[in-house]
Design a protein around this motif. Sequence first.
Motif, PDB file in Angstrom:
ATOM      1  N   UNK A 128      94.466  40.400 -42.005  1.00  0.00           N
ATOM      2  CA  UNK A 128      93.777  41.651 -42.313  1.00  0.00           C
ATOM      3  C   UNK A 128      94.572  42.844 -41.785  1.00  0.00           C
ATOM      4  N   UNK A 129      95.182  42.691 -40.604  1.00  0.00           N
ATOM      5  CA  UNK A 129      96.004  43.773 -40.054  1.00  0.00           C
ATOM      6  C   UNK A 129      97.214  44.041 -40.944  1.00  0.00           C
ATOM      7  N   UNK A 130      97.840  42.968 -41.436  1.00  0.00           N
ATOM      8  CA  UNK A 130      98.983  43.148 -42.321  1.00  0.00           C
ATOM      9  C   UNK A 130      98.603  43.776 -43.641  1.00  0.00           C
ATOM     10  N   UNK A 131      97.496  43.326 -44.217  1.00  0.00           N
ATOM     11  CA  UNK A 131      97.044  43.894 -45.488  1.00  0.00           C
ATOM     12  C   UNK A 131      96.704  45.368 -45.330  1.00  0.00           C
ATOM     13  N   UNK A 132      96.035  45.706 -44.226  1.00  0.00           N
ATOM     14  CA  UNK A 132      95.719  47.105 -43.983  1.00  0.00           C
ATOM     15  C   UNK A 132      96.962  47.945 -43.793  1.00  0.00           C
ATOM     16  N   UNK A 133      97.959  47.397 -43.090  1.00  0.00           N
ATOM     17  CA  UNK A 133      99.192  48.144 -42.870  1.00  0.00           C
ATOM     18  C   UNK A 133      99.937  48.443 -44.150  1.00  0.00           C
ATOM     19  N   UNK A 134      99.973  47.471 -45.064  1.00  0.00           N
ATOM     20  CA  UNK A 134     100.681  47.681 -46.325  1.00  0.00           C
ATOM     21  C   UNK A 134     100.041  48.796 -47.138  1.00  0.00           C
ATOM     22  N   UNK A 135      98.724  48.857 -47.132  1.00  0.00           N
ATOM     23  CA  UNK A 135      98.033  49.856 -47.948  1.00  0.00           C
ATOM     24  C   UNK A 135      97.886  51.190 -47.234  1.00  0.00           C
ATOM     25  N   UNK A 136      97.686  51.170 -45.894  1.00  0.00           N
ATOM     26  CA  UNK A 136      97.536  52.423 -45.163  1.00  0.00           C
ATOM     27  C   UNK A 136      98.876  53.089 -44.873  1.00  0.00           C
ATOM     28  N   UNK A 137      99.991  52.363 -45.049  1.00  0.00           N
ATOM     29  CA  UNK A 137     101.296  52.935 -44.763  1.00  0.00           C
ATOM     30  C   UNK A 137     101.574  54.192 -45.562  1.00  0.00           C
ATOM     31  N   UNK A 138     101.242  54.170 -46.849  1.00  0.00           N
ATOM     32  CA  UNK A 138     101.482  55.341 -47.694  1.00  0.00           C
ATOM     33  C   UNK A 138     100.643  56.522 -47.243  1.00  0.00           C
ATOM     34  N   UNK A 139      99.384  56.266 -46.884  1.00  0.00           N
ATOM     35  CA  UNK A 139      98.509  57.345 -46.436  1.00  0.00           C
ATOM     36  C   UNK A 139      99.011  57.945 -45.126  1.00  0.00           C
ATOM     37  N   UNK A 140      99.327  57.094 -44.152  1.00  0.00           N
ATOM     38  CA  UNK A 140      99.812  57.586 -42.867  1.00  0.00           C
ATOM     39  C   UNK A 140     101.134  58.331 -43.039  1.00  0.00           C
ATOM     40  N   UNK A 141     102.024  57.794 -43.894  1.00  0.00           N
ATOM     41  CA  UNK A 141     103.288  58.480 -44.135  1.00  0.00           C
ATOM     42  C   UNK A 141     103.079  59.871 -44.707  1.00  0.00           C
ATOM     43  N   UNK A 142     102.159  59.999 -45.661  1.00  0.00           N
ATOM     44  CA  UNK A 142     101.884  61.308 -46.241  1.00  0.00           C
ATOM     45  C   UNK A 142     101.356  62.291 -45.214  1.00  0.00           C
TER      46      UNK A 142
ATOM     47  N   UNK B  77      94.569  40.646 -30.388  1.00  0.00           N
ATOM     48  CA  UNK B  77      94.682  42.067 -30.726  1.00  0.00           C
ATOM     49  C   UNK B  77      96.144  42.505 -30.723  1.00  0.00           C
ATOM     50  N   UNK B  78      96.901  42.056 -29.737  1.00  0.00           N
ATOM     51  CA  UNK B  78      98.329  42.405 -29.663  1.00  0.00           C
ATOM     52  C   UNK B  78      99.085  41.814 -30.849  1.00  0.00           C
ATOM     53  N   UNK B  79      98.798  40.559 -31.194  1.00  0.00           N
ATOM     54  CA  UNK B  79      99.471  39.918 -32.320  1.00  0.00           C
ATOM     55  C   UNK B  79      99.125  40.611 -33.638  1.00  0.00           C
ATOM     56  N   UNK B  80      97.862  41.008 -33.791  1.00  0.00           N
ATOM     57  CA  UNK B  80      97.461  41.722 -35.002  1.00  0.00           C
ATOM     58  C   UNK B  80      98.126  43.088 -35.066  1.00  0.00           C
ATOM     59  N   UNK B  81      98.247  43.772 -33.924  1.00  0.00           N
ATOM     60  CA  UNK B  81      98.894  45.081 -33.903  1.00  0.00           C
ATOM     61  C   UNK B  81     100.377  44.967 -34.253  1.00  0.00           C
ATOM     62  N   UNK B  82     101.012  43.880 -33.810  1.00  0.00           N
ATOM     63  CA  UNK B  82     102.416  43.660 -34.175  1.00  0.00           C
ATOM     64  C   UNK B  82     102.566  43.519 -35.682  1.00  0.00           C
ATOM     65  N   UNK B  83     101.666  42.764 -36.309  1.00  0.00           N
ATOM     66  CA  UNK B  83     101.716  42.618 -37.760  1.00  0.00           C
ATOM     67  C   UNK B  83     101.419  43.942 -38.455  1.00  0.00           C
ATOM     68  N   UNK B  84     100.528  44.728 -37.890  1.00  0.00           N
ATOM     69  CA  UNK B  84     100.221  46.041 -38.458  1.00  0.00           C
ATOM     70  C   UNK B  84     101.457  46.932 -38.447  1.00  0.00           C
ATOM     71  N   UNK B  85     102.205  46.912 -37.338  1.00  0.00           N
ATOM     72  CA  UNK B  85     103.419  47.730 -37.228  1.00  0.00           C
ATOM     73  C   UNK B  85     104.448  47.302 -38.262  1.00  0.00           C
ATOM     74  N   UNK B  86     104.657  45.981 -38.407  1.00  0.00           N
ATOM     75  CA  UNK B  86     105.623  45.480 -39.377  1.00  0.00           C
ATOM     76  C   UNK B  86     105.246  45.919 -40.794  1.00  0.00           C
ATOM     77  N   UNK B  87     103.965  45.749 -41.129  1.00  0.00           N
ATOM     78  CA  UNK B  87     103.511  46.087 -42.478  1.00  0.00           C
ATOM     79  C   UNK B  87     103.553  47.588 -42.725  1.00  0.00           C
ATOM     80  N   UNK B  88     103.129  48.383 -41.741  1.00  0.00           N
ATOM     81  CA  UNK B  88     103.172  49.835 -41.894  1.00  0.00           C
ATOM     82  C   UNK B  88     104.594  50.323 -42.136  1.00  0.00           C
TER      83      UNK B  88
END
Length: 461
Positions: free
Chosen positions: A141-155, A12-23
């Motif tokens: 999956x965490x990285x893919x989600x971060x790349x696509x959800x980044x725009x939504x969260x930023x908005x 979970x921690x490793x996936x969250x790290x990838x999510x942060x990088x991608x976001x």
Amino acid sequence: MPRAVVARLPLLVLALAQLVIALDYNIVYVALPDIGAGLGFSAHDLQWVVSAYVVTTGGFLLLGGRTADLLGRRRTFAAAALVYAGSSLAGGLSDSAGVLVAARAAQGIGGSLLFPATLALINTLYAQGPARNRALAVWGAAGAGGLCFGSLLGGVLVEASGWRSVFFVNVPVAAALAWAGWRLFPGDGPRTGPRRYDVTGALTGTGGITLLVFSLVRAPEAGWATPSALLGAALSAALLAAFAVVERRAREPLVPVRLFAHRGLRAAMAVTALYSATFSSLPYFMTLYFQNVRGYSAFTTGLAFLVPAVVTALGTKAGELAVARAGSGRVLGGAMVLGACGAVVLGLALTADGPYSLLLPGIVLVGLGQGAAWTGMWIAAASGVAAEDQGVASGMASTTLQVGGAIGLALLVALSSGAGPGPPDENQLTGIRVAVFVVAAALCCGAPLTLALRTSRTPAA
């Protein structure tokens, strides 16, 4: 806490790290207009809010990978997360354009340490085979989600709290990652071999790659034939040539020469470059399509990326299951063909006024291919590599990911900009279509690269 839950916490921690990088790669895009107005960026210089992160990340990945091998993966992970937290705080507190660009460059250095350390931890904590494949699918999956959800969260953040919030949101998350990584990951332990850095190799390799990425990012706007672009390319080539010579002669090289003899790793590096040049470039052109052609707001554009995010996440899981049955080479080849078909369908569906549902068949095909390829290529890059080389192998593959993305996006932007005469709106739509069709062609041409992965099952010496 149940034992099964505790066992899953490191992943979970490793996936969250990838999510942060991608976001963090995408979250600043929708904030750029407000950042430019708030800090007085010129239209020409605003791109460096994004480019400073890309340049330093791409340039320092090899050094980050070797650092994880030499200093320890847990230490590197925790230190990188703290660098990320500190630089994000500095970015949110910036009161000038120069300070913000410097903070983004520091974020890039943090990312160049965090990404290979995360990948090396997965490849050493989980045994090669189903366990590692499953972990890579979750991480992907965490990285893919971060790349696509980044725009939504930023908005959402920009509309609710202003542009500084896209930086502040990283601070508590990155600090928590550092603490959790230190508590959950096994200790690095003493290293039996020498703990020396190849300083000359680090300077020439990092300098050459940084200059290469810098030149590729800057050239489309400054001009490919300008003296600065030509000088940057020449210096980069000279430094990389010197790096190759140094690595052959060094007693403790930054990149062990034996890894270049690993056929599977070489093929995986080529695949990661192609992946980034094609799949990873599509969101840029889809953002232009949604906002400039269709007139979507930043928030609506983020919503439009929800379907690609979900489908890509499903593709990463499908890739994990398929690799267990067919091998990474066949899965990657099939994923590229699937992505190419999806890009063709998507390109044909891009119209000035058609419904969003018209895009869904192409989006689904591209997303499934992208997710399966993401999981498959990292499985391939780690297969047969000795544990003590996992950090630098991850750095090598992620470096080609960054460089491939810079080259691919620069070429696609150049091709789309010269697509043809006509009214500005119609011309931009034509250019976006051209870029999508070129992505399809490149994926078809790159599918044969995966043939080298079918027989590369022996570990590096």
